[in-house]
Scaffold this motif. Structure first.
Motif, PDB file in Angstrom:
ATOM      1  N   LEU A 162     -10.551  47.853   0.531  1.00 25.82           N
ATOM      2  CA  LEU A 162      -9.421  47.718  -0.386  1.00 25.82           C
ATOM      3  C   LEU A 162      -9.220  48.996  -1.185  1.00 25.82           C
ATOM      4  O   LEU A 162      -8.100  49.503  -1.306  1.00 25.82           O
ATOM      5  CB  LEU A 162      -9.651  46.526  -1.323  1.00 25.82           C
ATOM      6  CG  LEU A 162      -8.532  46.192  -2.291  1.00 25.82           C
ATOM      7  CD1 LEU A 162      -7.251  45.847  -1.541  1.00 25.82           C
ATOM      8  CD2 LEU A 162      -8.957  45.021  -3.177  1.00 25.82           C
ATOM      9  N   SER A 163     -10.301  49.562  -1.677  1.00 23.42           N
ATOM     10  CA  SER A 163     -10.226  50.811  -2.442  1.00 23.42           C
ATOM     11  C   SER A 163      -9.769  51.976  -1.557  1.00 23.42           C
ATOM     12  O   SER A 163      -8.882  52.743  -1.923  1.00 23.42           O
ATOM     13  CB  SER A 163     -11.594  51.116  -3.049  1.00 23.42           C
ATOM     14  OG  SER A 163     -11.598  52.364  -3.664  1.00 23.42           O
ATOM     15  N   THR A 170      -4.943  42.971  -1.437  1.00 27.32           N
ATOM     16  CA  THR A 170      -5.844  41.976  -2.004  1.00 27.32           C
ATOM     17  C   THR A 170      -7.157  41.979  -1.231  1.00 27.32           C
ATOM     18  O   THR A 170      -7.234  42.484  -0.095  1.00 27.32           O
ATOM     19  CB  THR A 170      -5.257  40.555  -1.934  1.00 27.32           C
ATOM     20  OG1 THR A 170      -5.187  40.151  -0.553  1.00 27.32           O
ATOM     21  CG2 THR A 170      -3.874  40.478  -2.577  1.00 27.32           C
ATOM     22  N   LYS A 171      -8.193  41.395  -1.841  1.00 22.21           N
ATOM     23  CA  LYS A 171      -9.488  41.312  -1.164  1.00 22.21           C
ATOM     24  C   LYS A 171      -9.374  40.467   0.109  1.00 22.21           C
ATOM     25  O   LYS A 171      -9.970  40.805   1.128  1.00 22.21           O
ATOM     26  CB  LYS A 171     -10.545  40.739  -2.104  1.00 22.21           C
ATOM     27  CG  LYS A 171     -11.933  40.812  -1.548  1.00 22.21           C
ATOM     28  CD  LYS A 171     -12.967  40.405  -2.564  1.00 22.21           C
ATOM     29  CE  LYS A 171     -14.348  40.493  -1.941  1.00 22.21           C
ATOM     30  NZ  LYS A 171     -15.388  40.056  -2.854  1.00 22.21           N
ATOM     31  N   GLU A 205     -10.358  41.598   3.860  1.00 28.73           N
ATOM     32  CA  GLU A 205     -11.243  40.844   4.755  1.00 28.73           C
ATOM     33  C   GLU A 205     -10.561  40.586   6.099  1.00 28.73           C
ATOM     34  O   GLU A 205     -11.195  40.716   7.155  1.00 28.73           O
ATOM     35  CB  GLU A 205     -11.661  39.529   4.104  1.00 28.73           C
ATOM     36  CG  GLU A 205     -12.637  39.707   2.967  1.00 28.73           C
ATOM     37  CD  GLU A 205     -12.948  38.422   2.225  1.00 28.73           C
ATOM     38  OE1 GLU A 205     -12.329  37.370   2.523  1.00 28.73           O
ATOM     39  OE2 GLU A 205     -13.817  38.462   1.326  1.00 28.73           O
ATOM     40  N   SER A 218     -18.219  41.742   3.987  1.00 25.32           N
ATOM     41  CA  SER A 218     -18.678  42.131   2.649  1.00 25.32           C
ATOM     42  C   SER A 218     -18.255  43.553   2.269  1.00 25.32           C
ATOM     43  O   SER A 218     -18.424  43.962   1.127  1.00 25.32           O
ATOM     44  CB  SER A 218     -20.197  41.986   2.549  1.00 25.32           C
ATOM     45  OG  SER A 218     -20.842  42.804   3.509  1.00 25.32           O
ATOM     46  N   ASP A 219     -17.669  44.301   3.202  1.00 24.54           N
ATOM     47  CA  ASP A 219     -17.146  45.638   2.917  1.00 24.54           C
ATOM     48  C   ASP A 219     -15.717  45.591   2.381  1.00 24.54           C
ATOM     49  O   ASP A 219     -15.075  46.633   2.230  1.00 24.54           O
ATOM     50  CB  ASP A 219     -17.171  46.506   4.185  1.00 24.54           C
ATOM     51  CG  ASP A 219     -18.576  46.816   4.657  1.00 24.54           C
ATOM     52  OD1 ASP A 219     -19.409  47.177   3.807  1.00 24.54           O
ATOM     53  OD2 ASP A 219     -18.837  46.698   5.869  1.00 24.54           O
ATOM     54  N   ALA A 220     -15.210  44.416   2.092  1.00 24.14           N
ATOM     55  CA  ALA A 220     -13.810  44.255   1.689  1.00 24.14           C
ATOM     56  C   ALA A 220     -13.452  45.076   0.450  1.00 24.14           C
ATOM     57  O   ALA A 220     -12.379  45.681   0.402  1.00 24.14           O
ATOM     58  CB  ALA A 220     -13.476  42.786   1.472  1.00 24.14           C
ATOM     59  N   SER A 221     -14.313  45.133  -0.550  1.00 20.05           N
ATOM     60  CA  SER A 221     -14.002  45.906  -1.763  1.00 20.05           C
ATOM     61  C   SER A 221     -13.851  47.386  -1.444  1.00 20.05           C
ATOM     62  O   SER A 221     -12.943  48.049  -1.942  1.00 20.05           O
ATOM     63  CB  SER A 221     -15.085  45.706  -2.828  1.00 20.05           C
ATOM     64  OG  SER A 221     -15.076  44.380  -3.267  1.00 20.05           O
ATOM     65  N   PHE A 222     -14.736  47.913  -0.603  1.00 21.76           N
ATOM     66  CA  PHE A 222     -14.636  49.316  -0.195  1.00 21.76           C
ATOM     67  C   PHE A 222     -13.332  49.567   0.564  1.00 21.76           C
ATOM     68  O   PHE A 222     -12.605  50.519   0.281  1.00 21.76           O
ATOM     69  CB  PHE A 222     -15.828  49.717   0.670  1.00 21.76           C
ATOM     70  CG  PHE A 222     -15.562  50.936   1.509  1.00 21.76           C
ATOM     71  CD1 PHE A 222     -15.388  52.179   0.918  1.00 21.76           C
ATOM     72  CD2 PHE A 222     -15.430  50.837   2.884  1.00 21.76           C
ATOM     73  CE1 PHE A 222     -15.108  53.303   1.687  1.00 21.76           C
ATOM     74  CE2 PHE A 222     -15.152  51.949   3.655  1.00 21.76           C
ATOM     75  CZ  PHE A 222     -14.988  53.183   3.056  1.00 21.76           C
TER      76      PHE A 222
END
Length: 105
Positions: free
Chosen positions: A20-21, A39-40, A44, A14-18
């Motif tokens: 990725l950024s 990509t997300k 992941e 669930s930390d994938a967005s962080f």
């Protein structure tokens, strides 16, 4: 681990967005590397391989650190190009783990 000022925890998918950024910031490219995570799903996969599998296979790896100001990544990384034996890294990791355990909660 939780203290009054920060949380140190294992990485989660669930930390994938962080991730990725973080991995796509110009400063990350400049000072660390372009990891090819765009990509997300790739984020992941990176979390699974680097954070989750890394801890299971080596006994050490990166962590997610969060406080009131934000979130970051910190940890120990084994690099093929570095001539540091895994056993030595595990000894450093154990010292850090002991140090973290003594922080006030």
């Amino acid at each position: 681990m939780n203290t009054q000022r920060l949380v140190l925890r294992h990485g989660l998918l669930s930390d994938a967005s962080f991730i990725l950024s973080l991995l796509n910031q110009p400063s990350f490219y400049r000072y660390i590397a372009d990891k090819g995570i765009y990509t997300k799903q790739q984020a992941e996969d990176y979390l699974q391989k680097t954070f989750i599998d890394g801890h299971q296979q080596q006994g050490f790896g990166p962590y997610i650190v969060a406080n009131k100001q934000g979130i970051a990544m910190v940890g120990l990384f084994q690099r093929e190009a570095l001539a540091v034996p895994t056993k030595r890294l595990q000894n450093y990791y154990m010292r850090i783990k002991v140090s973290l355990a003594t922080l006030p909660r």
